[in-house]
Motif scaffolding. Structure first.
Motif, PDB file in Angstrom:
ATOM      1  N   ALA A  13      -2.130  -3.280 -10.779  1.00 32.26           N
ATOM      2  CA  ALA A  13      -0.852  -3.305 -10.073  1.00 32.26           C
ATOM      3  C   ALA A  13      -0.722  -2.107  -9.145  1.00 32.26           C
ATOM      4  CB  ALA A  13       0.303  -3.325 -11.071  1.00 32.26           C
ATOM      5  N   LYS A  14      -1.210  -0.951  -9.592  1.00 29.00           N
ATOM      6  CA  LYS A  14      -1.140   0.245  -8.754  1.00 29.00           C
ATOM      7  C   LYS A  14      -2.000   0.085  -7.511  1.00 29.00           C
ATOM      8  CE  LYS A  14      -1.502   5.277  -8.923  1.00 29.00           C
ATOM      9  NZ  LYS A  14      -1.781   6.452  -9.780  1.00 29.00           N
ATOM     10  N   LEU A  15      -3.206  -0.466  -7.684  1.00 29.87           N
ATOM     11  CA  LEU A  15      -4.077  -0.659  -6.529  1.00 29.87           C
ATOM     12  C   LEU A  15      -3.466  -1.661  -5.560  1.00 29.87           C
ATOM     13  CD1 LEU A  15      -6.749  -0.047  -5.114  1.00 29.87           C
ATOM     14  CD2 LEU A  15      -7.753  -1.963  -6.358  1.00 29.87           C
ATOM     15  N   ALA A  16      -2.883  -2.745  -6.090  1.00 25.01           N
ATOM     16  CA  ALA A  16      -2.262  -3.747  -5.225  1.00 25.01           C
ATOM     17  C   ALA A  16      -1.131  -3.127  -4.413  1.00 25.01           C
ATOM     18  CB  ALA A  16      -1.741  -4.909  -6.063  1.00 25.01           C
ATOM     19  N   GLN A  17      -0.325  -2.289  -5.066  1.00 25.56           N
ATOM     20  CA  GLN A  17       0.785  -1.644  -4.363  1.00 25.56           C
ATOM     21  C   GLN A  17       0.282  -0.697  -3.287  1.00 25.56           C
ATOM     22  OE1 GLN A  17       2.729   1.639  -6.080  1.00 25.56           O
ATOM     23  NE2 GLN A  17       4.762   1.136  -5.289  1.00 25.56           N
ATOM     24  N   LEU A  18      -0.686   0.131  -3.626  1.00 34.19           N
ATOM     25  CA  LEU A  18      -1.228   1.083  -2.652  1.00 34.19           C
ATOM     26  C   LEU A  18      -1.867   0.361  -1.474  1.00 34.19           C
ATOM     27  CD1 LEU A  18      -2.779   3.605  -5.186  1.00 34.19           C
ATOM     28  CD2 LEU A  18      -1.033   4.184  -3.491  1.00 34.19           C
ATOM     29  N   ALA A  19      -2.591  -0.727  -1.775  1.00 34.89           N
ATOM     30  CA  ALA A  19      -3.268  -1.452  -0.703  1.00 34.89           C
ATOM     31  C   ALA A  19      -2.283  -2.074   0.266  1.00 34.89           C
ATOM     32  CB  ALA A  19      -4.182  -2.528  -1.292  1.00 34.89           C
ATOM     33  N   ALA A  20      -1.153  -2.558  -0.253  1.00 27.46           N
ATOM     34  CA  ALA A  20      -0.196  -3.277   0.585  1.00 27.46           C
ATOM     35  C   ALA A  20       0.840  -2.385   1.233  1.00 27.46           C
ATOM     36  CB  ALA A  20       0.507  -4.353  -0.238  1.00 27.46           C
ATOM     37  N   GLN A  72     -10.435  -8.230  -3.414  1.00 29.36           N
ATOM     38  CA  GLN A  72      -9.277  -9.109  -3.199  1.00 29.36           C
ATOM     39  C   GLN A  72      -8.084  -8.324  -2.655  1.00 29.36           C
ATOM     40  OE1 GLN A  72      -9.343 -10.551  -7.250  1.00 29.36           O
ATOM     41  NE2 GLN A  72      -9.863 -12.635  -6.562  1.00 29.36           N
ATOM     42  N   ALA A  73      -7.884  -7.104  -3.164  1.00 31.23           N
ATOM     43  CA  ALA A  73      -6.779  -6.276  -2.679  1.00 31.23           C
ATOM     44  C   ALA A  73      -6.980  -5.898  -1.217  1.00 31.23           C
ATOM     45  CB  ALA A  73      -6.656  -5.018  -3.540  1.00 31.23           C
ATOM     46  N   ALA A  74      -8.217  -5.611  -0.844  1.00 30.14           N
ATOM     47  CA  ALA A  74      -8.509  -5.255   0.549  1.00 30.14           C
ATOM     48  C   ALA A  74      -8.205  -6.420   1.479  1.00 30.14           C
ATOM     49  CB  ALA A  74      -9.961  -4.825   0.683  1.00 30.14           C
ATOM     50  N   VAL A  75      -8.664  -7.607   1.098  1.00 33.57           N
ATOM     51  CA  VAL A  75      -8.456  -8.787   1.941  1.00 33.57           C
ATOM     52  C   VAL A  75      -6.972  -9.150   1.991  1.00 33.57           C
ATOM     53  CG1 VAL A  75      -8.952 -11.251   2.194  1.00 33.57           C
ATOM     54  CG2 VAL A  75     -10.779  -9.667   1.559  1.00 33.57           C
ATOM     55  N   TYR A  76      -6.283  -9.073   0.849  1.00 36.88           N
ATOM     56  CA  TYR A  76      -4.846  -9.375   0.828  1.00 36.88           C
ATOM     57  C   TYR A  76      -4.081  -8.414   1.732  1.00 36.88           C
ATOM     58  CZ  TYR A  76      -0.061  -9.902  -0.798  1.00 36.88           C
ATOM     59  OH  TYR A  76       1.294 -10.082  -0.850  1.00 36.88           O
ATOM     60  N   LYS A  98      -3.798  -1.445   7.763  1.00 36.07           N
ATOM     61  CA  LYS A  98      -4.994  -0.966   8.460  1.00 36.07           C
ATOM     62  C   LYS A  98      -5.785   0.044   7.626  1.00 36.07           C
ATOM     63  CE  LYS A  98      -2.808  -1.586  13.003  1.00 36.07           C
ATOM     64  NZ  LYS A  98      -1.467  -1.945  12.509  1.00 36.07           N
ATOM     65  N   ASP A  99      -5.149   1.158   7.259  1.00 39.75           N
ATOM     66  CA  ASP A  99      -5.874   2.225   6.582  1.00 39.75           C
ATOM     67  C   ASP A  99      -6.471   1.791   5.251  1.00 39.75           C
ATOM     68  OD1 ASP A  99      -5.217   3.901   8.640  1.00 39.75           O
ATOM     69  OD2 ASP A  99      -3.551   4.870   7.609  1.00 39.75           O
ATOM     70  N   MET A 100      -5.639   1.197   4.391  1.00 42.62           N
ATOM     71  CA  MET A 100      -6.096   0.885   3.047  1.00 42.62           C
ATOM     72  C   MET A 100      -7.198  -0.177   3.011  1.00 42.62           C
ATOM     73  SD  MET A 100      -4.962   2.912   0.865  1.00 42.62           S
ATOM     74  CE  MET A 100      -3.680   4.158   0.672  1.00 42.62           C
ATOM     75  N   PRO A 101      -7.104  -1.268   3.769  1.00 43.92           N
ATOM     76  CA  PRO A 101      -8.224  -2.216   3.765  1.00 43.92           C
ATOM     77  C   PRO A 101      -9.535  -1.574   4.225  1.00 43.92           C
ATOM     78  CG  PRO A 101      -6.282  -3.226   4.724  1.00 43.92           C
ATOM     79  CD  PRO A 101      -5.965  -1.781   4.551  1.00 43.92           C
ATOM     80  N   VAL A 155      -2.558 -11.353  -5.907  1.00 42.36           N
ATOM     81  CA  VAL A 155      -3.752 -10.757  -5.295  1.00 42.36           C
ATOM     82  C   VAL A 155      -5.014 -11.378  -5.872  1.00 42.36           C
ATOM     83  CG1 VAL A 155      -5.062  -8.619  -5.003  1.00 42.36           C
ATOM     84  CG2 VAL A 155      -2.574  -8.588  -4.763  1.00 42.36           C
ATOM     85  N   SER A 156      -4.985 -11.670  -7.160  1.00 44.99           N
ATOM     86  CA  SER A 156      -6.162 -12.255  -7.822  1.00 44.99           C
ATOM     87  C   SER A 156      -6.503 -13.657  -7.318  1.00 44.99           C
ATOM     88  CB  SER A 156      -5.953 -12.306  -9.341  1.00 44.99           C
ATOM     89  OG  SER A 156      -5.799 -11.008  -9.880  1.00 44.99           O
ATOM     90  N   GLN A 157      -5.541 -14.304  -6.669  1.00 45.85           N
ATOM     91  CA  GLN A 157      -5.780 -15.639  -6.149  1.00 45.85           C
ATOM     92  C   GLN A 157      -6.467 -15.623  -4.784  1.00 45.85           C
ATOM     93  OE1 GLN A 157      -1.833 -17.280  -6.235  1.00 45.85           O
ATOM     94  NE2 GLN A 157      -1.929 -17.816  -8.405  1.00 45.85           N
TER      95      GLN A 157
END
Length: 505
Positions: free
Chosen positions: A25-32, A65-69, A77-80, A500-502
C-alpha cells in the motif's frame, strides 16, 4: 466495541497516532502521488528512501505493476521512471516490458537515464541491458519524437546519444545525430525539419519550421509568428502559454482567438492528452486579462470535460475536504524554480466540487481542527465551487472532526469521502485507536453499510483509518481516483493494492 478497534501502530509527521501502510500500500501511494520533491512535511531525499525501501519489501512484479499504474492511470513521471530504473537491478528480465510501458516520451527517457546515473538504485552507469533499452527507444522513435526529446537537459538528448551510441537506420538519422551532438554531418541528408530550422535561423522571414516550439521561442518572434505557434504547439503547452500568447500579441491576429478556444475545448484532444483536472482549475485562476474571454470559457469547458468520469453514487454522500494549514503546500512538492502551482487544498476542493456536481444532494463538510461552515451551489460550475473551497485555509488538522459532527447529528450516511494529507494531530490525546477510527466505529454502528474513502494527496506513509472491507485508502490526484471510488462502492474492489495488482504487464 471501541476496544476491538486496531491500535494505532505508527505516528505521523506531526507525531500523532496513525496507522502505517503495509509495504504494498505504501509503494502504491508513493508511486501514484510522489514526485521526488520537497513537500510540507518531508524532503525529497526522505521520499526517495521511502519508495526504494517499499520496493525492496515487495515482490518485483508488484513494483512493475505500480510503475505501470502510476504512469498509465496517474500520469506520473518521477516515480514510474524511478521504479523502472530500480527493476533493472531487482529483476532485469521484468524491467524490459516495464521500460516499454513506462518510458513513453523523451522526458521520461531523460528521467530514467538521470536516475540510473545518479547511483540511487545501486548503479552509476546504464549497464548493458538498460543501454540496449535506451538504444532501442532512440532507434524506434520517430523523428518527431526525437526532436521533442531534444528539448530539455540534465541529461540532454545529445548526452544520451553520446552515452549509448544508437545505430542510425538511414542517412537522415545519421545526419541528425551528427547535428545534435556537434559532429560533422551530411548537410544534404538532414531531415527536412532540421534543414528548414537551420535556414530559418539565417532568415527568419521564412515560414516557421515544423520543430518544437521551444526551439523557436529563444528567437525574437512577431505577433503573427506567435499566432502560428498557437496553432501548432501541443495541447498542454497551449494551456500553459496562454498568458505568453496574449503578451506577445497572438490574440490580436485575426482568427487566433477562435482557433485557440476550439483547440482547448476539443473533447477528442482532451481524451487523448488526459490533462490533470487540477492543472486546468489553476490555469483558470492564472489567466491574465489579456486572454480573451472566449479562450477562458474554453478552458473552463476543458475542465468540465476532464471530469466526465466522476461517478453518481447512490445514497447519502458526505464529502470532507481538509482545508487546514498544511494543505496550502504544493501537491507535487517544492522544487526550486519548478514548484507546481497546484496546492493540496486545490486538489481537495476540486474532488469535492466534482463529487457535488454529479451527486447534488451530497453534503460538504470542510474541516480543519473543526468543521468549517461553507455554502456551495451544486448547480454551479466546477471552477466556482472549487475556488470557494480553495479560498478557505489555515488552522490545525482533525480528520475525525466531520465524523464527530455526523455522529453528533446522528446523520444517515452511506458514503464518506475524506480528502486530506492525513496529518491529523488535533484530538489525538487518546490511547488505542485513532480518533478517526473511533468516530467511524460509532458511525458504523448506526449505519452498518456505510463506507469510508480516504483520499491521501501526499505520500507520508500513514493514515488515520486503517484499511479494511469498509475503508479504502487511495492516493493520487488524477481523474482515475473517481473510478476507484466507484469500483469500491459497487464492491468490485476491496482496496487500492488490489487495484494495482490487477494491472497487466
Amino acid at each position: 466495541m471501541a476496544k476491538l478497534l486496531p491500535r494505532a501502530d505508527a505516528v505521523n509527521r506531526e507525531g500523532a497516532p496513525a496507522y502505517a501502510y503495509g509495504p504494498e500500500a505504501k509503494l502504491a501511494q508513493l508511486a501514484a502521488t510522489g514526485t521526488l520533491a520537497d513537500n510540507f512535511y518531508g524532503a525529497a531525499e526522505t521520499q526517495l528512501t521511502d519508495v526504494l525501501d517499499a520496493a525492496r519489501a515487495v515482490d518485483p512484479v508488484f513494483v512493475a505493476q505500480a510503475a505501470v499504474y502510476a504512469r498509465s492511470s496517474g500520469s506520473m513521471k518521477d516515480m514510474p521512471a524511478l521504479l523502472a530504473a530500480y527493476l533493472t537491478v531487482a529483476d532485469p528480465d521484468l524491467s524490459v516490458p516495464v521500460f516499454g510501458r513506462v518510458i513513453d516520451s523523451g522526458r521520461m527517457l531523460r528521467s530514467f537515464v538521470q536516475i540510473m546515473r545518479s547511483g540511487q538504485v545501486g548503479r552509476t552507469s546504464l549497464g548493458s541491458r538498460p543501454k540496449r533499452l535506451v538504444q532501442r527507444w532512440l532507434e524506434e522513435a520517430s523523428m518527431r519524437d526525437l526532436m521533442a526529446a531534444a528539448t530539455g537537459s540534465d541529461p540532454s538528448l545529445a548526452d544520451i546519444v553520446k552515452m549509448v551510441h544508437p545505430k542510425p537506420a538511414d542517412a537522415a538519422r545519421k545526419a541528425f545525430y551528427g547535428w545534435l551532438i556537434g559532429r560533422p554531418y551530411d548537410v544534404a541528408a538532414l531531415p527536412a525539419e532540421i534543414a528548414a530550422f537551420e535556414a530559418w535561423k539565417q532568415d527568419n522571414t521564412l515560414p516557421l519550421p515544423s520543430v518544437p516550439f521551444e526551439w523557436l521561442t529563444t528567437f525574437p518572434l512577431s505577433a503573427e509568428q506567435w499566432a502560428v505557434l498557437a496553432t501548432r504547439m501541443g495541447w498542454q503547452a497551449l494551456r500553459m502559454n496562454l498568458n505568453t500568447l496574449a503578451r506577445k500579441g497572438a490574440f490580436d491576429v485575426n482568427g487566433i482567438t477562435e482557433a485557440v478556444a476550439a483547440r482547448l475545448a476539443d473533447a477528442q484532444a482532451i481524451e487523448k492528452v488526459r490533462p490533470m483536472p487540477y492543472q486546468l482549475m489553476v490555469a483558470l485562476g492564472q489567466v491574465g486579462d489579456g486572454v480573451p474571454l472566449k479562450v477562458q470559457a474554453a478552458l473552463e469547458d476543458a475542465l468540465e470535460l476532464s471530469l466526465q468520469s466522476v461517478p453518481t453514487v447512490p445514497g447519502q454522500i458526505v464529502v470532507c475536504p481538509d482545508v487546514s494549514g498544511s494543505m496550502s503546500s504544493s501537491v507535487t512538492g517544492y522544487r526550486k524554480g519548478a514548484s507546481s502551482k497546484v496546492r493540496c487544498i486545490d486538489v481537495a476542493a476540486l474532488v469535492t466540487a466534482a463529487m457535488l456536481r454529479t451527486n447534488r444532494a451530497a453534503r460538504v463538510l470542510p474541516f480543519e481542527q473543526t468543521v468549517v461552515t461553507l455554502k456551495l451551489d451544486p448547480r454551479a460550475r466546477l471552477a466556482v465551487n472549487a475556488a470557494k473551497l480553495a479560498a478557505v485555509g489555515g488552522g490545525g488538522t482533525s480528520v475525525s472532526a466531520p465524523l464527530a459532527l455526523l455522529n453528533a447529528q446522528r446523520a444517515k450516511v452511506d458514503l464518506v469521502v475524506i480528502v486530506s494529507d492525513n496529518q491529523s494531530w488535533v484530538h489525538t490525546n487518546r490511547a488505542g485507536a485513532t480518533a478517526t477510527m473511533a468516530e467511524w466505529d460509532v458511525l458504523k454502528r448506526r449505519n452498518p453499510d456505510a463506507r469510508l474513502v480516504c483520499i491521501d494527496v501526499q505520500p507520508y506513509g500513514t493514515t488515520q483509518a486503517t484499511g479494511r472491507a469498509d475503508i479504502l485508502n487511495v492516493g493520487g490526484f488524477s481523474d482515475s481516483v473517481f473510478d476507484t471510488i466507484a469500483r469500491f462502492v459497487s464492491g468490485e474492489t476491496r482496496d487500492w493494492v488490489e487495484i494495482v495488482s490487477q494491472v497487466e504487464l
